[in-house]
Design an enzyme around this catalytic site. Structure first.
Site, short mmCIF file in Angstrom:
data_model
loop_
_atom_site.label_atom_id
_atom_site.label_comp_id
_atom_site.label_asym_id
_atom_site.label_seq_id
_atom_site.Cartn_x
_atom_site.Cartn_y
_atom_site.Cartn_z
N THR A 62 -49.88 -16.98 -1.22
CA THR A 62 -49.01 -17.19 -2.38
C THR A 62 -47.78 -18.03 -2.04
OG1 THR A 62 -47.61 -15.24 -2.07
CG2 THR A 62 -49.71 -14.92 -3.21
N CYS A 63 -47.04 -18.40 -3.06
CA CYS A 63 -45.84 -19.22 -2.89
C CYS A 63 -44.62 -18.40 -2.49
CB CYS A 63 -45.54 -19.96 -4.19
SG CYS A 63 -46.83 -21.14 -4.67
N ASP A 64 -44.76 -17.09 -2.32
CA ASP A 64 -43.64 -16.22 -1.97
C ASP A 64 -43.47 -16.15 -0.46
OD1 ASP A 64 -41.71 -14.27 -1.72
OD2 ASP A 64 -42.58 -12.97 -3.25
#
Length: 397
Positions: free
Chosen positions: A336-338
């Site tokens: 994910t982009c986190d």
């Protein structure tokens, strides 16, 4: 063909066997990655091991860590009972034709709809830990039997469940006395010493306290209690070894033997049954060098099957299929982009290529159950192995 145990304790553990690799790679070829491989033979082994270690105790599998229909079917065939906490779990066991008399509902705090749903199914044993909850059962007094849950704090556990639920022995006596006045039947007591408890004497202390409460109930002239639910929390091996389950349960059995013969003992194992039964398979979808380490971006991560790293404080044994060559400082990241989505940092790995596979072991508990579709990355597909006992092949032994 027979498949050997993974048996790895760290990312640098020995290589997988050829049979293991063949089965993993064929599964990825057929279903894609990420995957969770659920071995029903391990479910059976774990259930039988705990059953043998706690003779005379009725085991109610707690659905919470892995509420999968295949697990329910496998354990039902083994003669297991089930521990429910929500209407969704009631629906699951009903769909799998679990007889209601094999179930208990142990969430200490419930909505009226939760009570009604369980009663409609046929489950009539519930748990309370306060007078507010007890009052909810006034209208169902002719249908239900209750267990009063006591609190036993345990800072050593993964999750100290007694911080959120349970009452003191004195409060339990008040609840039991009030229930008598309200014509609500109290069946017995329950407790949960905490998830992944490595000290069996936490159970022993709780059993002794519950025994004293049972004696006090009789001294007060109230009906004798017939049931003690000792909860779950039985430990499994992650990256560190824990006590063998028969050795772990020996002092627990000794404490239980001091109870009157009329007391029926229950337990609520969850993690112990399902954690060792699932193996994760993730693939490298990209990589980059950052501050002297190679970052490998996998197609599974914290928001997916590795959610237990965030919610459960578990440390999963990991191994790469690719072995040999120079070991390089590395990071395993989720997709994910986190930035919080990191599985393992400061580890030594062989140089991996895009598409290479990373395997996680002991990933049955609080992994798929707490996974999300955050960022629209779909959670790993669960593939059941050895669901049929006959002619079964083994992935993990």
């Amino acid at each position: 063909m027979a498949h050997s145990a993974f048996g790895f304790q760290s990312i640098s553990s020995p290589a997988l066997s050829n049979d293991d690799i063949a089965l993993i790679e064929s599964s990825v070829e057929q279903f894609g990655a990420p995957l969770l491989l659920l071995d029903c033979d391990i479910i059976r082994q774990q259930y039988r091991a705990l059953k043998n270690a706690l003779p005379g105790v009725t085991l109610h599998y707690a659905l919470k860590p892995l509420p999968h229909p295949v697990v329910v079917r496998t354990l039902l065939a083994e003669g297991a009972s089930f521990d429910l906490a929500t209407s969704g779990e009631v629906d699951l066991v009903a769909q799998e034709s679990v007889p209601a008399e094999l179930t208990i509902h142990t969430h200490p705090i419930k909505r009226d709809a939760d009570i009604r749903d369980a009663l409609a199914y046929g489950c009539n044993v519930f748990v309370v830990d306060n007078l507010n909850e007890l009052a909810k059962f006034k209208v169902y007094s002719e249908e239900v039997e209750l267990l009063v849950r006591l609190s036993f704090r345990n800072s050593e556990a993964f999750a100290d469940l007694s911080k959120k639920f349970g009452c003191s022995p004195e409060q339990a006596l008040t609840i039991i006395e009030t229930a008598q006045a309200w014509n609500i039947r109290i069946k017995g007591l329950s407790f949960h010493v905490g998830s992944q408890t490595t000290n069996p004497h936490k159970y022993v202390e709780a059993i002794h306290t519950c025994h004293r409460v049972m004696q006090q109930v009789v001294e007060m002239g109230l009906p004798a209690l017939s049931t003690l639910d000792i909860g779950g929390g039985f430990p499994v091996n992650y990256t560190q070894q824990v006590m063998p389950i028969d050795e772990f349960c020996a002092p627990i059995n000794q404490a239980l033997n001091a109870l009157p013969d009329t007391v029926h003992v229950l337990a609520e194992p969850g993690r112990f049954i399902c954690a060792p039964a699932v193996t994760s398979v993730a693939s490298v979808m990209g990589q980059a060098e950052r501050e002297g380490q190679i970052w490998y971006y996998l197609d599974d991560g914290i928001y997916g099957s590795f959610s237990g790293l965030m919610f459960d404080d578990a440390k999963y044994p990991l191994v790469t299929i690719k072995q040999g060559g120079e070991l390089l400082p590395s990071v395993l990241s989720g997709p994910t982009c986190d930035s919080v989505d990191v599985i393992a940092e400061n580890i030594m790995l062989p140089k991996l290529e895009n598409g290479d596979l990373v395997i996680g072991r002991t990933m049955g508990a609080y992994t798929s159950a707490t996974a999300t579709d955050f960022n629209f990355f779909k959670r790993a597909q669960t593939i059941a192995l050895n669901e049929q006992v006959e002619n079964s092949e083994r992935l993990i032994g």
